[in-house]
Design a protein around this motif. Structure first.
Motif, PDB file in Angstrom:
ATOM      1  N   THR A 132      -0.876  -2.394  -9.344  1.00 50.11           N
ATOM      2  CA  THR A 132      -1.757  -2.623  -8.201  1.00 50.11           C
ATOM      3  C   THR A 132      -1.910  -4.115  -7.946  1.00 50.11           C
ATOM      4  O   THR A 132      -1.787  -4.589  -6.814  1.00 50.11           O
ATOM      5  N   VAL A 133      -2.153  -4.861  -9.010  1.00 49.84           N
ATOM      6  CA  VAL A 133      -2.290  -6.315  -8.895  1.00 49.84           C
ATOM      7  C   VAL A 133      -1.008  -6.946  -8.370  1.00 49.84           C
ATOM      8  O   VAL A 133      -1.023  -7.809  -7.488  1.00 49.84           O
ATOM      9  N   ALA A 134       0.131  -6.511  -8.906  1.00 52.58           N
ATOM     10  CA  ALA A 134       1.417  -7.066  -8.476  1.00 52.58           C
ATOM     11  C   ALA A 134       1.652  -6.847  -6.990  1.00 52.58           C
ATOM     12  O   ALA A 134       2.123  -7.747  -6.276  1.00 52.58           O
ATOM     13  N   GLN A 135       1.308  -5.654  -6.501  1.00 51.95           N
ATOM     14  CA  GLN A 135       1.489  -5.377  -5.076  1.00 51.95           C
ATOM     15  C   GLN A 135       0.567  -6.243  -4.221  1.00 51.95           C
ATOM     16  O   GLN A 135       0.956  -6.714  -3.143  1.00 51.95           O
ATOM     17  N   ALA A 142      -3.692   2.706  -2.736  1.00 55.31           N
ATOM     18  CA  ALA A 142      -4.752   2.017  -1.994  1.00 55.31           C
ATOM     19  C   ALA A 142      -4.236   0.711  -1.408  1.00 55.31           C
ATOM     20  O   ALA A 142      -4.600   0.336  -0.284  1.00 55.31           O
ATOM     21  N   VAL A 143      -3.383   0.011  -2.146  1.00 54.15           N
ATOM     22  CA  VAL A 143      -2.795  -1.224  -1.618  1.00 54.15           C
ATOM     23  C   VAL A 143      -1.892  -0.909  -0.435  1.00 54.15           C
ATOM     24  O   VAL A 143      -1.976  -1.545   0.627  1.00 54.15           O
ATOM     25  N   HIS A 144      -1.025   0.077  -0.602  1.00 57.62           N
ATOM     26  CA  HIS A 144      -0.061   0.405   0.457  1.00 57.62           C
ATOM     27  C   HIS A 144      -0.761   0.755   1.765  1.00 57.62           C
ATOM     28  O   HIS A 144      -0.480   0.162   2.816  1.00 57.62           O
ATOM     29  N   TYR A 145      -1.678   1.709   1.696  1.00 57.85           N
ATOM     30  CA  TYR A 145      -2.342   2.158   2.917  1.00 57.85           C
ATOM     31  C   TYR A 145      -3.450   1.199   3.337  1.00 57.85           C
ATOM     32  O   TYR A 145      -3.644   0.953   4.538  1.00 57.85           O
ATOM     33  N   GLY A 146      -4.185   0.666   2.360  1.00 53.74           N
ATOM     34  CA  GLY A 146      -5.277  -0.238   2.686  1.00 53.74           C
ATOM     35  C   GLY A 146      -4.810  -1.506   3.363  1.00 53.74           C
ATOM     36  O   GLY A 146      -5.408  -1.962   4.346  1.00 53.74           O
ATOM     37  N   CYS A 185      -8.567   5.459   3.070  1.00 56.23           N
ATOM     38  CA  CYS A 185      -7.508   5.203   4.044  1.00 56.23           C
ATOM     39  C   CYS A 185      -6.268   6.071   3.860  1.00 56.23           C
ATOM     40  O   CYS A 185      -5.250   5.834   4.514  1.00 56.23           O
ATOM     41  N   TYR A 186      -6.335   7.079   2.994  1.00 60.83           N
ATOM     42  CA  TYR A 186      -5.239   8.043   2.847  1.00 60.83           C
ATOM     43  C   TYR A 186      -5.804   9.301   2.220  1.00 60.83           C
ATOM     44  O   TYR A 186      -6.975   9.348   1.816  1.00 60.83           O
ATOM     45  N   VAL A 216     -19.893  -4.591  -1.848  1.00 58.63           N
ATOM     46  CA  VAL A 216     -18.619  -4.280  -2.490  1.00 58.63           C
ATOM     47  C   VAL A 216     -17.928  -3.171  -1.707  1.00 58.63           C
ATOM     48  O   VAL A 216     -18.540  -2.144  -1.390  1.00 58.63           O
ATOM     49  N   LEU A 217     -16.655  -3.378  -1.403  1.00 56.60           N
ATOM     50  CA  LEU A 217     -15.857  -2.372  -0.719  1.00 56.60           C
ATOM     51  C   LEU A 217     -14.817  -1.816  -1.681  1.00 56.60           C
ATOM     52  O   LEU A 217     -14.056  -2.581  -2.283  1.00 56.60           O
ATOM     53  N   ILE A 218     -14.796  -0.508  -1.828  1.00 56.71           N
ATOM     54  CA  ILE A 218     -13.790   0.162  -2.654  1.00 56.71           C
ATOM     55  C   ILE A 218     -12.782   0.827  -1.726  1.00 56.71           C
ATOM     56  O   ILE A 218     -13.146   1.675  -0.904  1.00 56.71           O
ATOM     57  N   ILE A 219     -11.533   0.428  -1.829  1.00 56.38           N
ATOM     58  CA  ILE A 219     -10.467   1.003  -1.008  1.00 56.38           C
ATOM     59  C   ILE A 219      -9.759   2.070  -1.817  1.00 56.38           C
ATOM     60  O   ILE A 219      -9.233   1.803  -2.906  1.00 56.38           O
ATOM     61  N   ARG A 220      -9.746   3.287  -1.292  1.00 57.48           N
ATOM     62  CA  ARG A 220      -9.224   4.433  -2.042  1.00 57.48           C
ATOM     63  C   ARG A 220      -8.797   5.530  -1.090  1.00 57.48           C
ATOM     64  O   ARG A 220      -8.840   5.366   0.137  1.00 57.48           O
TER      65      ARG A 220
END
Length: 253
Positions: free
Chosen positions: A99-102, A71-75, A166-167, A138-142
Motif C-alpha cells: 500500500t505504501v509503495a503504491q 484503496a489506493v487504486h480506487y481512492g 470508493c469500491y 481523519v479520513l479512512i479510504i476503503r
C-alpha cells in the motif's frame, strides 16, 4: 523443495495473486488460484455522491489513511479527478508495504512509520502522529462496509473520523460446483485466506461441500477466531496477509 507435499489454493482477487502463486511453485508446491472476493467499482447513486462529496472536501482533513492497495487504486482515481495537486498539511498513511509503495509511486508523501510495513489497523494505531487527535479530522479510504475497529479507536483518541468508500467487495459469481471441482482436480489440501471476509466467502462458496481435511492459512488471531466459529479446525496463523508472511506460514506447516 520445502512445499512439495502441498497443493495450495490462493484466493486473492484477480490481478493480486501472481507473486504468491510463483513463490509457492518455486518452493516445490502446487498452486491454484480462485478468487473468493471480487473488487468492483461503485454502482449505487447515493454511494457515488457521498464518495464525491467526501473527496472534494479532502483539504479539511489532517490525516488520510488508505487501508489497502485496492484503496489506493480506487481512492487515488477519485482524488485525481478533483485534486490535480494534492492538498497540503495532510499526514498520509498506508497499511502494509505494498500500500505504501503504491502511494509513493503516485507521489503521495506517506508518513515515515509506513516504511516499516505495518500490515493491520493495530500496527497503524501505534503511529506517533495518531496518538493525540483532539480537534483533528481523519479520513479512512476503503471499500464499502468492512471493519470499524480503526475508526472506533481513532474516535476514542479525539478524532472526527469519516469514510470515503470508493469500491465494493463482492462474492464472485462462480458456476455451481466450480470450486469443489477445482479441489478435486488439483487435490488441494491447503487454502490461503487473507481476511475475515475471505474466510466467510470461502465457507459460503463451498456450500454443503465442506472439506474437513484441509488446512487454512489466515492472517492473525482475529481472522483465526472467525474461521473457528465457522467450524474450521486445522488453522495456521500467519503474522499478516503479506506474501512473505503467508509463505512463511506455509513453510511451517
Amino acid at each position: 523443495m520445502a512445499l512439495q507435499t502441498l497443493s495450495v489454493l490462493v484466493t486473492r482477487p484477480q490481478g493480486q495473486a501472481s507473486s504468491l502463486l510463483a513463490d509457492i511453485e518455486a518452493a516445490g508446491g502446487k498452486a491454484s488460484h480462485c478468487p473468493v472476493i471480487d473488487i468492483v467499482e461503485l454502482n449505487d447513486a447515493d454511494q457515488l455522491q457521498h464518495c464525491k462529496q467526501t473527496i472534494m472536501a479532502l483539504d479539511e482533513f489532517q490525516h488520510v489513511i488508505f487501508i489497502s492497495t485496492n484503496a489506493v487504486h480506487y481512492g487515488m482515481e477519485w482524488i485525481h479527478q478533483y485534486w490535480p495537486q494534492l492538498p497540503v498539511d495532510i499526514h498520509w498513511h498506508g497499511i502494509g508495504k505494498k500500500t505504501v509503495a503504491q502511494l509513493i509511486e503516485q507521489g503521495v508523501p506517506c508518513s515515515p512509520y509506513a516504511l516499516d510495513g505495518a500490515m493491520n489497523s493495530e500496527a497503524l494505531l501505534q503511529t506517533k502522529s495518531l496518538q493525540q487527535l483532539a480537534q483533528q479530522k481523519v479520513l479512512i479510504i476503503r471499500g464499502v462496509g468492512g471493519r470499524d475497529y480503526l475508526a472506533e479507536q481513532l474516535t476514542q483518541r479525539g478524532a472526527d473520523v469519516s469514510y470515503a468508500e470508493c469500491y465494493r467487495r463482492v462474492l464472485p459469481a462462480l458456476a455451481d460446483g466450480e470450486l469443489v471441482a477445482l479441489f478435486k482436480q488439483q487435490a488441494i489440501n491447503t487454502v490461503c485466506l487473507n481476511s475475515g471476509e475471505s474466510v466467510t466467502n470461502f465457507y459460503q462458496l463451498m456450500g454443503d461441500n465442506k472439506i474437513s481435511d484441509i488446512t487454512i492459512v489466515v492472517p492473525g488471531d482475529r481472522v483465526a477466531a472467525i474461521a473457528k466459529q465457522l467450524g474450521f479446525s486445522s488453522i495456521a496463523i500467519a503474522d499478516n496477509a503479506s506474501d512473505q508472511s503467508m509463505l512463511k506460514a506455509l513453510y511451517n506447516l
